[in-house]
Design an enzyme around this catalytic site. Sequence first.
Site, PDB file in Angstrom:
ATOM      1  N   ASP A 120       0.878  -1.175   0.000  1.00 48.95           N
ATOM      2  CA  ASP A 120       0.000   0.000   0.000  1.00 48.95           C
ATOM      3  C   ASP A 120       0.914   1.223   0.000  1.00 48.95           C
ATOM      4  O   ASP A 120       1.555   1.527   1.013  1.00 48.95           O
ATOM      5  CB  ASP A 120      -0.890  -0.015   1.244  1.00 48.95           C
ATOM      6  CG  ASP A 120      -1.794   1.214   1.320  1.00 48.95           C
ATOM      7  OD1 ASP A 120      -1.698   2.087   0.423  1.00 48.95           O
ATOM      8  OD2 ASP A 120      -2.589   1.304   2.272  1.00 48.95           O
ATOM      9  N   ASN A 143       3.380   4.837 -10.198  1.00 51.50           N
ATOM     10  CA  ASN A 143       2.215   4.769 -11.091  1.00 51.50           C
ATOM     11  C   ASN A 143       0.885   4.585 -10.352  1.00 51.50           C
ATOM     12  O   ASN A 143      -0.169   4.976 -10.864  1.00 51.50           O
ATOM     13  CB  ASN A 143       2.428   3.607 -12.081  1.00 51.50           C
ATOM     14  CG  ASN A 143       1.181   3.237 -12.832  1.00 51.50           C
ATOM     15  OD1 ASN A 143       0.794   3.899 -13.786  1.00 51.50           O
ATOM     16  ND2 ASN A 143       0.521   2.163 -12.380  1.00 51.50           N
ATOM     17  N   TYR A 193      -8.905  14.346  -7.915  1.00 48.98           N
ATOM     18  CA  TYR A 193      -7.948  13.632  -8.773  1.00 48.98           C
ATOM     19  C   TYR A 193      -7.082  14.623  -9.537  1.00 48.98           C
ATOM     20  O   TYR A 193      -5.853  14.488  -9.589  1.00 48.98           O
ATOM     21  CB  TYR A 193      -8.720  12.722  -9.723  1.00 48.98           C
ATOM     22  CG  TYR A 193      -7.853  12.006 -10.737  1.00 48.98           C
ATOM     23  CD1 TYR A 193      -7.091  10.897 -10.360  1.00 48.98           C
ATOM     24  CD2 TYR A 193      -7.795  12.430 -12.064  1.00 48.98           C
ATOM     25  CE1 TYR A 193      -6.301  10.230 -11.288  1.00 48.98           C
ATOM     26  CE2 TYR A 193      -7.005  11.770 -12.994  1.00 48.98           C
ATOM     27  CZ  TYR A 193      -6.263  10.671 -12.598  1.00 48.98           C
ATOM     28  OH  TYR A 193      -5.469  10.022 -13.522  1.00 48.98           O
TER      29      TYR A 193
END
Length: 256
Positions: free
Chosen positions: A62, A89, A153
């Site tokens: 994580d 990524n 985002y």
Amino acid sequence: MRLENRVAVVTGGGSGIGRAIARAFAQSGAKVVIADIHADAARESASLIQKEGGIALSITTDVANPASVQNLVAATLQHYGEVHVLMNNAAIQVNKRIEDTEDEEWNRQMAVNVGGVFLCSKYFLPPLRATRGAIINMSSVNGTFVEPMCAGYCATKAAILGFTKAVAIDHGWEGIRVNAICPGYIDSGLAEGYFLAQSDPAAARAQAGRLHALRRIGKPEEVARLAVFLASDDASFMTGAAIAVDGGFSAGLPGN
Ligand SMILES: NC(=O)c1ccc[n+]([C@@H]2O[C@H](COP(=O)([O-])OP(=O)(O)OC[C@H]3O[C@@H](n4cnc5c(N)ncnc54)[C@H](O)[C@@H]3O)[C@@H](O)[C@H]2O)c1
């Protein structure tokens, strides 16, 4: 091969663009670590690479958790002894307007998308220093050109652009290169989630294609080829850069 004798870590390598990058790294000669929160997905990517004749290891990670990232670094060094490339990524995307976004959703998105890039860069820095290695951060066209229903985002992808430049200037003198990739819409997990969150997903997908000069969305492999280039010595004088691989999304007004 361009990445022969290199060790490359790919976060979020269990699916989509990350998996394509991990495969491309391995096909270019790198020994790869797939670090993904989904253990099965990470294992599947590693076994795919092994079936293709490459060398890969999966480590459940994580990226938002410091202890988990420290474990990733230790396990990578224990297995391969060194690291040359860190591909940051992994990301998640909340497709909501801010009033509908739970505080926990905002915090988790920041922790994974920005915090994960920070933690992995921080804890991989010592071994990358030793190899004069490269960090590649996955941003997006949304770091600059925003779209509806994903403010958080977009904020994380913009933050990654600033972080990339700042770390590049802090560590360039040590031979560490830090660059960002800004894809347009790519046919993989986060784009699919975005389409599904719209009232007419099929129409949203078709519309997305029209936002690109090439009139289509991209494929994960088309991003992976840029990652291989940035990881390799072919990019030896590149640092602090943000490179678009976006079919012309950022070249003009949408649909031009
Ligand atoms: N798909 C697109 O259109 C697009 C466009 C521009 C940028 N990007 C960027 O490309 C990257 C990959 O996107 P994708 O579409 O392939 O997504 P995806 O959902 O297919 O893959 C993301 C991977 O990250 C993993 N992950 C999620 N949270 C994690 C965590 N906390 N720790 C470790 N791994 C975690 C997931 O399990 C998954 O395997 C992201 O950074 C995304 O922002 C995608």
